[in-house]
Design an enzyme around this catalytic site. Structure first.
Site, PDB file in Angstrom:
ATOM      1  N   GLY A 393       0.802  -1.208   0.000  1.00 15.07           N
ATOM      2  CA  GLY A 393       0.000   0.000   0.000  1.00 15.07           C
ATOM      3  C   GLY A 393       0.838   1.263   0.000  1.00 15.07           C
ATOM      4  O   GLY A 393       2.049   1.232  -0.277  1.00 15.07           O
ATOM      5  N   ARG A 395       2.128   3.160   2.327  1.00 17.11           N
ATOM      6  CA  ARG A 395       3.352   3.169   3.148  1.00 17.11           C
ATOM      7  C   ARG A 395       4.448   2.354   2.478  1.00 17.11           C
ATOM      8  O   ARG A 395       5.610   2.760   2.454  1.00 17.11           O
ATOM      9  CB  ARG A 395       3.081   2.635   4.559  1.00 17.11           C
ATOM     10  CG  ARG A 395       4.291   2.820   5.484  1.00 17.11           C
ATOM     11  CD  ARG A 395       4.030   2.285   6.886  1.00 17.11           C
ATOM     12  NE  ARG A 395       5.085   2.711   7.816  1.00 17.11           N
ATOM     13  CZ  ARG A 395       6.220   2.079   8.033  1.00 17.11           C
ATOM     14  NH1 ARG A 395       6.490   0.972   7.360  1.00 17.11           N
ATOM     15  NH2 ARG A 395       7.104   2.539   8.900  1.00 17.11           N
ATOM     16  N   CYS A 396       4.085   1.205   1.924  1.00 16.77           N
ATOM     17  CA  CYS A 396       5.080   0.372   1.249  1.00 16.77           C
ATOM     18  C   CYS A 396       5.753   1.108   0.100  1.00 16.77           C
ATOM     19  O   CYS A 396       6.926   0.886  -0.188  1.00 16.77           O
ATOM     20  CB  CYS A 396       4.417  -0.891   0.696  1.00 16.77           C
ATOM     21  SG  CYS A 396       3.772  -2.020   1.933  1.00 16.77           S
ATOM     22  N   MET A 397       5.004   1.995  -0.567  1.00 25.87           N
ATOM     23  CA  MET A 397       5.511   2.654  -1.774  1.00 25.87           C
ATOM     24  C   MET A 397       6.293   3.927  -1.482  1.00 25.87           C
ATOM     25  O   MET A 397       6.627   4.662  -2.414  1.00 25.87           O
ATOM     26  CB  MET A 397       4.348   2.989  -2.709  1.00 25.87           C
ATOM     27  CG  MET A 397       3.651   1.773  -3.282  1.00 25.87           C
ATOM     28  SD  MET A 397       2.483   2.200  -4.584  1.00 25.87           S
ATOM     29  CE  MET A 397       1.347   3.253  -3.686  1.00 25.87           C
TER      30      MET A 397
END
Length: 406
Positions: A393, A395-397
């Site tokens: 999501g 945050r991951c990106m």
């Protein structure tokens, strides 16, 4: 400071992204599992979604920088450095790359523009892009010429994982999967050689370490306390190594690590897949982890570490760390188990906080997003039909480089 991240929710001032590129179009069905994908995103739409994401962050006052640009700027500073980067990148490319090592190095160094060189490294090199050596006649006959001599690196748009900002320093991570190990080469060259970072960033972990740890498992709760997930991709030994270096640095404020042991399955691959902080006293959480969660505390003990299991409820522990009366754990999908599992699969708990009480989320998780709004959170939705296929999501990106103090 080049790196300054002491919380999960301080106003976001500078963040590193990677705009998805040709590497996504080099995914094929037979290689998806090995390359850690469940489906093949449509690149054009994925790029449009990512551009919207970057626009949202810039609209919130954050400076957006791109991984590919930072690496290119680094390589432009020194021809010898560029050659060293290419040789290291090829040397870690696996057995086929070693057979064609000289030709691959030549291919990259013949690319005159450093940014194009970097993008090509990310996209991978197919066998039919270079002349087959006569020394490998059986390989030339038996292998399909469409195979890759250097694999694409499709997980790169999840910039959170290869390194993690901690205070004024970083953990340059040892990745769990061999598929992702070369991702950390980019961060290494930026942090060690880019004019904005060279000599300014302490390393609290190195990619050469034997035990895996990934950035999605590292949450900066306060300047003094980290939460780190024991997960599918982060080992207890990796956390101990990180803790030892953090505690040994007199300039580092971190003096406690909370290790959260979460189920080791793909749906919960990192701590930030099941829990993210969204305000001074609020977190998103996937309710399925609460019953199985075990919590440990690491603190300095002379020249070593002290570890103990914490036998208190997670909300109570978090409230004590954050200095608030209580914390609110907002459940992904609310009380609906089907909605919870569906939206968890699409990273409903994986939010990027851009300021206290203000988060970026995927628009597809509409039930969870509505619940966040009911709790007073400002929700900034981004399109997600293609980016979400990579199982990560907002945050991951994103890799925050600078957050304002709270």
């Amino acid at each position: 400071m080049a790196i300054a991240v002491k919380s999960e929710i301080g106003p976001l001032k500078k963040v590193m992204l990677h705009r998805p590129g040709k590497e996504l179009e080099h995914l094929v069905p037979g290689e998806l599992e090995r390359l850690l994908f469940d489906d093949i995103p449509y690149l054009r739409t994925a790029q449009q979604e990512h551009d919207t994401f970057a626009g949202i962050l810039e609209g919130c006052g954050a400076e957006v920088v791109y991984l590919e640009d930072l690496v290119a700027e680094t390589l432009r500073t020194d021809e010898a450095l560029k050659r060293r980067f290419v040789e290291e990148f090829v040397s870690e490319g696996g057995a086929p790359a070693q057979l064609y090592r000289e030709k691959l190095v030549e291919l990259f160094l013949d690319i005159p523009d450093e940014r194009e060189l970097v993008l090509k490294a990310m996209a991978g090199v197919a066998a039919d892009e270079i002349e087959q050596p006569a020394a490998s006649p059986l390989s030339e006959l038996a292998r399909r010429r469409s195979r890759f001599l250097l694999d694409p690196i499709p997980n790169l748009y999840f910039t959170r994982d290869p390194f993690a900002s901690i205070g004024r320093g970083v953990s340059l991570n040892r990745m769990y999967s061999r598929t992702r190990c070369r991702e950390t080469i980019f961060g290494k060259y930026i942090l060690e050689n880019h004019p904005d970072y060279k000599g300014q960033v302490p390393f609290y972990y190195r990619r050469e370490e034997p035990f895996s740890i990934e950035g999605g498992d590292i949450l900066n709760l306060t300047a003094e306390t980290l939460a780190v997930g024991i997960s599918q991709r982060t080992t207890p030994e990796g956390i101990e190594g990180l803790a030892s270096r953090l505690f040994a640095d007199a300039g580092c404020q971190v003096r406690r690590i909370l290790a959260l042991d979460i189920p080791s399955i793909r749906a919960y691959m990192h701590l930030d897949t099941v829990m993210t902080q969204i305000d001074r006293d609020k977190f998103t959480i996937h309710p399925e982890i609460l019953g199985a969660l075990r919590l440990y505390e690491l603190t300095p003990d002379g020249c070593g570490l002290r570890a103990r299991e914490v036998d208190r409820p997670l909300p109570e522990v978090l409230a004590g760390v954050l200095g608030v009366g209580q914390v609110d754990l907002i459940r992904c999908g609310g009380g609906d188990r089907v909605a919870s599992e569906r939206e968890q699969w699409n990273d409903g708990s994986n939010t990027l906080c851009v300021a206290p009480g203000k988060v970026v989320v995927y628009d597809r998780n509409y039930i969870t997003n509505g619940i966040l709004r009911q709790h007073g959170i400002t929700v900034l939705e981004m399109p997600s039909s293609e980016l979400s296929r990579g199982r990560g999501g907002p945050r991951c990106m994103s890799m925050p480089l600078v957050r304002a103090p709270l």
